[in-house]
Design a protein around this motif. Structure first.
Motif, PDB file in Angstrom:
ATOM      1  N   LEU A 167       0.824  -1.211   0.000  1.00 40.09           N
ATOM      2  CA  LEU A 167       0.000   0.000   0.000  1.00 40.09           C
ATOM      3  C   LEU A 167       0.860   1.264   0.000  1.00 40.09           C
ATOM      4  O   LEU A 167       0.570   2.235  -0.706  1.00 40.09           O
ATOM      5  N   LEU A 168       1.914   1.261   0.790  1.00 39.79           N
ATOM      6  CA  LEU A 168       2.815   2.407   0.818  1.00 39.79           C
ATOM      7  C   LEU A 168       3.475   2.598  -0.546  1.00 39.79           C
ATOM      8  O   LEU A 168       3.624   3.730  -1.025  1.00 39.79           O
ATOM      9  N   THR A 169       3.838   1.491  -1.175  1.00 40.48           N
ATOM     10  CA  THR A 169       4.460   1.571  -2.497  1.00 40.48           C
ATOM     11  C   THR A 169       3.489   2.112  -3.538  1.00 40.48           C
ATOM     12  O   THR A 169       3.833   3.009  -4.324  1.00 40.48           O
ATOM     13  N   SER A 170       2.280   1.595  -3.552  1.00 41.45           N
ATOM     14  CA  SER A 170       1.306   2.028  -4.563  1.00 41.45           C
ATOM     15  C   SER A 170       0.894   3.482  -4.371  1.00 41.45           C
ATOM     16  O   SER A 170       0.505   4.158  -5.330  1.00 41.45           O
ATOM     17  N   ASN A 171       0.987   3.973  -3.139  1.00 40.68           N
ATOM     18  CA  ASN A 171       0.659   5.372  -2.859  1.00 40.68           C
ATOM     19  C   ASN A 171       1.880   6.288  -2.917  1.00 40.68           C
ATOM     20  O   ASN A 171       1.746   7.495  -2.731  1.00 40.68           O
ATOM     21  N   ASN A 172       3.051   5.693  -3.163  1.00 37.91           N
ATOM     22  CA  ASN A 172       4.313   6.447  -3.164  1.00 37.91           C
ATOM     23  C   ASN A 172       4.401   7.287  -1.889  1.00 37.91           C
ATOM     24  O   ASN A 172       4.741   8.485  -1.926  1.00 37.91           O
ATOM     25  N   ALA A 173       4.076   6.650  -0.764  1.00 40.22           N
ATOM     26  CA  ALA A 173       3.967   7.359   0.515  1.00 40.22           C
ATOM     27  C   ALA A 173       5.225   7.199   1.354  1.00 40.22           C
ATOM     28  O   ALA A 173       5.895   6.157   1.314  1.00 40.22           O
ATOM     29  N   LEU A 174       5.525   8.225   2.128  1.00 39.36           N
ATOM     30  CA  LEU A 174       6.591   8.180   3.112  1.00 39.36           C
ATOM     31  C   LEU A 174       6.043   7.594   4.413  1.00 39.36           C
ATOM     32  O   LEU A 174       4.879   7.789   4.746  1.00 39.36           O
ATOM     33  N   TYR A 175       6.904   6.884   5.155  1.00 43.53           N
ATOM     34  CA  TYR A 175       6.451   6.250   6.399  1.00 43.53           C
ATOM     35  C   TYR A 175       7.492   6.490   7.480  1.00 43.53           C
ATOM     36  O   TYR A 175       8.680   6.211   7.308  1.00 43.53           O
ATOM     37  N   ASN A 176       7.037   7.049   8.601  1.00 43.22           N
ATOM     38  CA  ASN A 176       7.910   7.333   9.731  1.00 43.22           C
ATOM     39  C   ASN A 176       7.333   6.728  11.002  1.00 43.22           C
ATOM     40  O   ASN A 176       6.114   6.574  11.117  1.00 43.22           O
ATOM     41  N   GLY A 177       8.204   6.438  11.971  1.00 43.60           N
ATOM     42  CA  GLY A 177       7.739   5.895  13.239  1.00 43.60           C
ATOM     43  C   GLY A 177       8.362   6.607  14.420  1.00 43.60           C
ATOM     44  O   GLY A 177       9.581   6.827  14.443  1.00 43.60           O
ATOM     45  N   VAL A 178       7.533   6.984  15.372  1.00 42.52           N
ATOM     46  CA  VAL A 178       8.000   7.481  16.668  1.00 42.52           C
ATOM     47  C   VAL A 178       7.736   6.338  17.629  1.00 42.52           C
ATOM     48  O   VAL A 178       6.592   6.117  18.047  1.00 42.52           O
ATOM     49  N   LEU A 179       8.793   5.586  17.974  1.00 43.35           N
ATOM     50  CA  LEU A 179       8.635   4.259  18.565  1.00 43.35           C
ATOM     51  C   LEU A 179       9.465   4.081  19.824  1.00 43.35           C
ATOM     52  O   LEU A 179      10.477   4.748  20.030  1.00 43.35           O
ATOM     53  N   ARG A 180       9.025   3.097  20.633  1.00 40.98           N
ATOM     54  CA  ARG A 180       9.759   2.728  21.841  1.00 40.98           C
ATOM     55  C   ARG A 180       9.735   1.215  21.985  1.00 40.98           C
ATOM     56  O   ARG A 180       8.731   0.577  21.667  1.00 40.98           O
ATOM     57  N   ASN A 181      10.830   0.647  22.454  1.00 40.88           N
ATOM     58  CA  ASN A 181      11.010  -0.779  22.703  1.00 40.88           C
ATOM     59  C   ASN A 181      11.511  -1.485  21.438  1.00 40.88           C
ATOM     60  O   ASN A 181      11.063  -1.203  20.313  1.00 40.88           O
ATOM     61  N   SER A 182      12.424  -2.418  21.660  1.00 42.59           N
ATOM     62  CA  SER A 182      13.057  -3.107  20.531  1.00 42.59           C
ATOM     63  C   SER A 182      12.059  -3.915  19.716  1.00 42.59           C
ATOM     64  O   SER A 182      12.160  -3.996  18.488  1.00 42.59           O
ATOM     65  N   SER A 183      11.078  -4.528  20.378  1.00 42.94           N
ATOM     66  CA  SER A 183      10.096  -5.321  19.640  1.00 42.94           C
ATOM     67  C   SER A 183       9.213  -4.437  18.756  1.00 42.94           C
ATOM     68  O   SER A 183       8.811  -4.833  17.661  1.00 42.94           O
ATOM     69  N   THR A 184       8.927  -3.221  19.245  1.00 38.63           N
ATOM     70  CA  THR A 184       8.138  -2.273  18.455  1.00 38.63           C
ATOM     71  C   THR A 184       8.925  -1.844  17.221  1.00 38.63           C
ATOM     72  O   THR A 184       8.391  -1.817  16.102  1.00 38.63           O
ATOM     73  N   ILE A 185      10.181  -1.507  17.431  1.00 39.71           N
ATOM     74  CA  ILE A 185      11.027  -1.103  16.301  1.00 39.71           C
ATOM     75  C   ILE A 185      11.135  -2.230  15.284  1.00 39.71           C
ATOM     76  O   ILE A 185      11.036  -2.000  14.073  1.00 39.71           O
ATOM     77  N   ALA A 186      11.302  -3.463  15.768  1.00 40.27           N
ATOM     78  CA  ALA A 186      11.409  -4.605  14.853  1.00 40.27           C
ATOM     79  C   ALA A 186      10.146  -4.788  14.021  1.00 40.27           C
ATOM     80  O   ALA A 186      10.197  -5.267  12.883  1.00 40.27           O
ATOM     81  N   SER A 187       9.006  -4.391  14.591  1.00 33.26           N
ATOM     82  CA  SER A 187       7.727  -4.540  13.902  1.00 33.26           C
ATOM     83  C   SER A 187       7.583  -3.575  12.725  1.00 33.26           C
ATOM     84  O   SER A 187       6.867  -3.868  11.765  1.00 33.26           O
ATOM     85  N   TYR A 188       8.284  -2.428  12.809  1.00 34.82           N
ATOM     86  CA  TYR A 188       8.078  -1.383  11.815  1.00 34.82           C
ATOM     87  C   TYR A 188       9.328  -0.970  11.039  1.00 34.82           C
ATOM     88  O   TYR A 188       9.207  -0.238  10.038  1.00 34.82           O
ATOM     89  N   ASP A 189      10.505  -1.405  11.473  1.00 38.61           N
ATOM     90  CA  ASP A 189      11.707  -0.812  10.889  1.00 38.61           C
ATOM     91  C   ASP A 189      11.867  -1.087   9.395  1.00 38.61           C
ATOM     92  O   ASP A 189      12.307  -0.205   8.639  1.00 38.61           O
ATOM     93  N   ASP A 190      11.499  -2.274   8.929  1.00 37.43           N
ATOM     94  CA  ASP A 190      11.633  -2.561   7.495  1.00 37.43           C
ATOM     95  C   ASP A 190      10.718  -1.654   6.673  1.00 37.43           C
ATOM     96  O   ASP A 190      11.122  -1.132   5.619  1.00 37.43           O
ATOM     97  N   LEU A 191       9.492  -1.464   7.141  1.00 36.46           N
ATOM     98  CA  LEU A 191       8.553  -0.597   6.428  1.00 36.46           C
ATOM     99  C   LEU A 191       9.075   0.841   6.372  1.00 36.46           C
ATOM    100  O   LEU A 191       9.007   1.503   5.333  1.00 36.46           O
TER     101      LEU A 191
END
Length: 275
Positions: A167-191
């Protein structure tokens, strides 16, 4: 023949006049996707109180024209919801009072799909401008969880990380995260890494120390500004990166006066020759 040569000369000379100016800055539609679990109270308050600072830095140079929308997710109803459609920073701050801290589940992938108007049967749709850069910013202290069809589906199935990536690719959208905890970062870092974004430390935004908060917001906004400008460097053919260009008014006026004067002079010469 002489008139024709003079006209061509003027047109050629016009090329050396001041360069065109951009009629508009880069348009950016930003959706904040905010976790509504009980641990996010300080984050929500700091977002409300500092969106004005964020906006003044992002748009203060005149290079970006931004609007702000808000998604809340994980409250007692769980299903992601629109807290406000796109608006200015002042109205966004008011609308953000509607965020809750009653949630216990965090289906962040589903909420991201919602922010892109992509869930099956979604009725609340964000009014993205067709020529705007889409920016999605998720704020959470938990990895995405409970992304089941009960809380939103895409194509009849639960929203997964790969669905969000598509979805991010098809929308040519930027994606940022304001995150805490290593498991949270692991959930979103690739995106985030795959969609030109940055991971920011939620701990710097989840505090009552306003000096820390303001420093964080300043850094965050400056990076978002540069990210938006970099997007257009990398995507020059994107509609958001091609503002209309118009010649300087003085250049048009000078050329019109010169051509008008030449035509009047030629008509006068013809009249005198005939009399």
């Amino acid at each position: 023949m002489k008139l024709k040569n003079l006209v061509f000369g003027l047109l050629a000379g016009a090329a050396t006049l001041p360069a065109p100016v951009h009629a508009a800055p880069i348009l950016s539609d930003i959706v904040f996707v905010v976790d509504e679990s009980g641990s996010m109270g300080n984050v929500q308050a700091n977002l409300r109180n500092n969106i004005g600072l964020f906006a003044s830095i992002l748009t203060g140079t005149g290079q970006v024209n931004a609007r702000y929308g808000l998604v809340g997710y994980g409250d007692s109803n769980v299903v992601p919801r629109m807290v406000t459609d796109f608006t200015d920073a002042t109205n966004f701050a008011t609308a953000a009072n509607g965020l809750t801290i009653t949630g216990g589940l965090e289906p962040g992938y589903t909420a991201t799909a919602f922010a892109l108007n992509a869930l099956d049967g979604q009725t609340d749709l964000f009014s993205f401008r067709s020529n705007a850069v889409k920016n999605i910013i998720i704020l959470t202290d938990e990895p995405s969880n409970f992304d089941t069809t009960a809380y939103g589906a895409f194509g009849g199935s639960a929203v997964t990380e790969s669905v969000v990536d598509s979805l991010l690719t098809s929308n040519n959208a930027l994606y940022n995260g304001v995150l805490r905890n290593s498991s949270t970062i692991a959930s979103y870092d690739d995106l985030i890494n795959d969609h030109s974004g940055t991971i920011f430390d939620l701990n710097l935004f989840n505090t009552t120390d306003q000096t820390i908060v303001e420093n964080f917001v300043t850094d965050f906004a400056n990076k978002k500004l540069q990210e938006t400008l970099d997007f257009c460097d990398l995507n020059p053919n994107d509609p958001a990166c091609q503002p209309n260009e118009v010649p300087e008014p003085g250049s048009l006026g000078l050329l019109s006066l010169a051509l008008g004067g030449l035509l009047l002079k030629r008509r006068r010469s013809k009249y005198l020759a005939a009399s």
